[in-house]
Design a protein around this motif. Sequence first.
Motif, PDB file in Angstrom:
ATOM      1  N   LEU A 144       0.831  -1.206   0.000  1.00  0.00           N
ATOM      2  CA  LEU A 144       0.000   0.000   0.000  1.00  0.00           C
ATOM      3  C   LEU A 144       0.865   1.255   0.000  1.00  0.00           C
ATOM      4  O   LEU A 144       0.577   2.226  -0.713  1.00  0.00           O
ATOM      5  CB  LEU A 144      -0.919  -0.011   1.225  1.00  0.00           C
ATOM      6  CG  LEU A 144      -1.863   1.188   1.351  1.00  0.00           C
ATOM      7  CD1 LEU A 144      -2.817   1.263   0.166  1.00  0.00           C
ATOM      8  CD2 LEU A 144      -2.642   1.120   2.667  1.00  0.00           C
ATOM      9  N   PHE A 145       1.933   1.255   0.785  1.00  0.00           N
ATOM     10  CA  PHE A 145       2.839   2.397   0.816  1.00  0.00           C
ATOM     11  C   PHE A 145       3.465   2.643  -0.553  1.00  0.00           C
ATOM     12  O   PHE A 145       3.526   3.783  -1.031  1.00  0.00           O
ATOM     13  CB  PHE A 145       3.941   2.159   1.852  1.00  0.00           C
ATOM     14  CG  PHE A 145       5.041   3.182   1.840  1.00  0.00           C
ATOM     15  CD1 PHE A 145       4.877   4.403   2.462  1.00  0.00           C
ATOM     16  CD2 PHE A 145       6.242   2.921   1.191  1.00  0.00           C
ATOM     17  CE1 PHE A 145       5.894   5.348   2.439  1.00  0.00           C
ATOM     18  CE2 PHE A 145       7.259   3.851   1.164  1.00  0.00           C
ATOM     19  CZ  PHE A 145       7.087   5.072   1.793  1.00  0.00           C
TER      20      PHE A 145
ATOM     21  N   ARG B 236       2.357   1.683  -3.542  1.00  0.00           N
ATOM     22  CA  ARG B 236       1.317   2.108  -4.486  1.00  0.00           C
ATOM     23  C   ARG B 236       0.977   3.591  -4.287  1.00  0.00           C
ATOM     24  O   ARG B 236       0.938   4.363  -5.251  1.00  0.00           O
ATOM     25  CB  ARG B 236       0.070   1.244  -4.298  1.00  0.00           C
ATOM     26  CG  ARG B 236      -1.091   1.613  -5.221  1.00  0.00           C
ATOM     27  CD  ARG B 236      -2.351   0.851  -4.817  1.00  0.00           C
ATOM     28  NE  ARG B 236      -2.163  -0.584  -4.893  1.00  0.00           N
ATOM     29  CZ  ARG B 236      -2.351  -1.301  -6.005  1.00  0.00           C
ATOM     30  NH1 ARG B 236      -2.750  -0.700  -7.116  1.00  0.00           N
ATOM     31  NH2 ARG B 236      -2.158  -2.607  -5.997  1.00  0.00           N
ATOM     32  N   ASN B 237       0.756   3.997  -3.045  1.00  0.00           N
ATOM     33  CA  ASN B 237       0.367   5.381  -2.779  1.00  0.00           C
ATOM     34  C   ASN B 237       1.481   6.364  -3.104  1.00  0.00           C
ATOM     35  O   ASN B 237       1.236   7.444  -3.663  1.00  0.00           O
ATOM     36  CB  ASN B 237      -0.045   5.534  -1.306  1.00  0.00           C
ATOM     37  CG  ASN B 237      -1.357   4.841  -0.994  1.00  0.00           C
ATOM     38  OD1 ASN B 237      -2.115   4.491  -1.904  1.00  0.00           O
ATOM     39  ND2 ASN B 237      -1.638   4.640   0.278  1.00  0.00           N
ATOM     40  N   ALA B 238       2.723   6.003  -2.755  1.00  0.00           N
ATOM     41  CA  ALA B 238       3.853   6.909  -3.004  1.00  0.00           C
ATOM     42  C   ALA B 238       4.065   7.133  -4.496  1.00  0.00           C
ATOM     43  O   ALA B 238       4.259   8.272  -4.945  1.00  0.00           O
ATOM     44  CB  ALA B 238       5.124   6.351  -2.358  1.00  0.00           C
TER      45      ALA B 238
ATOM     46  N   SER C 286       1.860   6.583  -6.999  1.00  0.00           N
ATOM     47  CA  SER C 286       0.696   7.246  -7.595  1.00  0.00           C
ATOM     48  C   SER C 286       0.728   8.738  -7.304  1.00  0.00           C
ATOM     49  O   SER C 286       0.420   9.570  -8.167  1.00  0.00           O
ATOM     50  CB  SER C 286      -0.596   6.630  -7.059  1.00  0.00           C
ATOM     51  OG  SER C 286      -0.702   5.274  -7.458  1.00  0.00           O
ATOM     52  N   MET C 287       1.085   9.101  -6.091  1.00  0.00           N
ATOM     53  CA  MET C 287       1.161  10.513  -5.716  1.00  0.00           C
ATOM     54  C   MET C 287       2.294  11.217  -6.459  1.00  0.00           C
ATOM     55  O   MET C 287       2.171  12.388  -6.847  1.00  0.00           O
ATOM     56  CB  MET C 287       1.378  10.607  -4.200  1.00  0.00           C
ATOM     57  CG  MET C 287       1.207  11.990  -3.607  1.00  0.00           C
ATOM     58  SD  MET C 287       1.330  11.909  -1.795  1.00  0.00           S
ATOM     59  CE  MET C 287       1.102  13.642  -1.395  1.00  0.00           C
TER      60      MET C 287
ATOM     61  N   THR D 124       1.118  11.170 -10.633  1.00  0.00           N
ATOM     62  CA  THR D 124      -0.184  11.648 -11.100  1.00  0.00           C
ATOM     63  C   THR D 124      -0.165  13.173 -11.036  1.00  0.00           C
ATOM     64  O   THR D 124      -0.190  13.761  -9.948  1.00  0.00           O
ATOM     65  CB  THR D 124      -1.327  11.079 -10.243  1.00  0.00           C
ATOM     66  OG1 THR D 124      -1.321   9.645 -10.365  1.00  0.00           O
ATOM     67  CG2 THR D 124      -2.675  11.605 -10.720  1.00  0.00           C
TER      68      THR D 124
ATOM     69  N   LYS E 254       2.100  17.910  -5.423  1.00  0.00           N
ATOM     70  CA  LYS E 254       1.878  16.523  -5.015  1.00  0.00           C
ATOM     71  C   LYS E 254       3.155  15.692  -5.127  1.00  0.00           C
ATOM     72  O   LYS E 254       3.464  14.867  -4.261  1.00  0.00           O
ATOM     73  CB  LYS E 254       0.773  15.898  -5.865  1.00  0.00           C
ATOM     74  CG  LYS E 254      -0.627  16.386  -5.562  1.00  0.00           C
ATOM     75  CD  LYS E 254      -1.132  15.852  -4.243  1.00  0.00           C
ATOM     76  CE  LYS E 254      -2.603  16.195  -4.029  1.00  0.00           C
ATOM     77  NZ  LYS E 254      -3.098  15.695  -2.725  1.00  0.00           N
TER      78      LYS E 254
ATOM     79  N   ALA F 293       5.097  13.825  -2.192  1.00  0.00           N
ATOM     80  CA  ALA F 293       5.407  12.395  -2.276  1.00  0.00           C
ATOM     81  C   ALA F 293       6.892  12.120  -2.112  1.00  0.00           C
ATOM     82  O   ALA F 293       7.271  11.018  -1.699  1.00  0.00           O
ATOM     83  CB  ALA F 293       4.927  11.843  -3.620  1.00  0.00           C
TER      84      ALA F 293
ATOM     85  N   GLN G 244       1.380  12.258   6.735  1.00  0.00           N
ATOM     86  CA  GLN G 244       0.733  11.005   6.350  1.00  0.00           C
ATOM     87  C   GLN G 244       1.713  10.098   5.608  1.00  0.00           C
ATOM     88  O   GLN G 244       1.726   8.881   5.808  1.00  0.00           O
ATOM     89  CB  GLN G 244      -0.482  11.289   5.483  1.00  0.00           C
ATOM     90  CG  GLN G 244      -1.280  10.033   5.118  1.00  0.00           C
ATOM     91  CD  GLN G 244      -2.525  10.363   4.322  1.00  0.00           C
ATOM     92  OE1 GLN G 244      -2.779  11.520   3.986  1.00  0.00           O
ATOM     93  NE2 GLN G 244      -3.310   9.351   4.003  1.00  0.00           N
ATOM     94  N   VAL G 245       2.547  10.685   4.750  1.00  0.00           N
ATOM     95  CA  VAL G 245       3.532   9.901   4.005  1.00  0.00           C
ATOM     96  C   VAL G 245       4.528   9.250   4.960  1.00  0.00           C
ATOM     97  O   VAL G 245       4.865   8.075   4.835  1.00  0.00           O
ATOM     98  CB  VAL G 245       4.252  10.797   2.977  1.00  0.00           C
ATOM     99  CG1 VAL G 245       5.486  10.096   2.426  1.00  0.00           C
ATOM    100  CG2 VAL G 245       3.310  11.135   1.823  1.00  0.00           C
TER     101      VAL G 245
END
Length: 245
Positions: free
Chosen positions: A80-81, A83-85, A87-88, A91, A123, A127, A228-229
């Motif tokens: 999850l970490f 993927r989120n990092a 994508s941020m 994108t 963003k 990230a 949050q990151v």
Amino acid sequence: MTLLHPKKRGLLASDNLLPLFVVISLVFSAINLLLLLSLAVGTFRVASRPETRLVQLVDGRSVLTEPIDHLERSPETIRLFTRNALSMMFTWNAITQVPDAAGVMQTTTDQGVDVAGGRATTKSWQASFAFSEDFRGPFLEAVAEMTPPDIFTGNAQSVFNLTTLSDPMKVDDGEWVVEVVGNLIIFDPQTPRGRAIPFNKEVFLRAVDPPSDPLPEDASPIQQAVYQVRSAGLEITEMNELIKE
């Protein structure tokens, strides 16, 4: 004529010292035994108590927890970490939100962040705190170089399309590698249907200590995003091209 001193009588008489010492020792032994028994009972109660798994966060949310070693992270957390990092980071668009004087979020155009080699979106800059300090700077510069200037005028945008994310493979204590296969798709007036840039990487990660201090109530959206990151307790340390056999 020799005078004989009369023998002491009573509790402190020499004949009574040994029995007195024995009695005192028995009393202290009994006290120690009672203390040990109470300690054993308390330890048993703590050990038999149901494990506390529900933790309430400072923002009022409640989450279930599971005790693990400080260098361990679950495969789901690592995936999850990652993927989120990514994508941020990849994108891109011109829309961002900032609070006004009353604290109400307002949509505005992202002016980006100037870095050596170009300009990165806000963003992407946020990230970048998911990366280790020695890797963060060079990687953010590379991202800024490949970010089209039309992103900041609203004439272009991008989407990070992740197609495959492998299970983490442990390489050392608190260190893992995952394989990422995806595409960075950029939409602009020249390619309205989008042009895909392959993104096939080996991503190396390691466990770090999450922030220990709570986030202040008046934290800005950028501070909240960075917090949050970093709260995942992970960071990306390296990326290599993924070579498929």
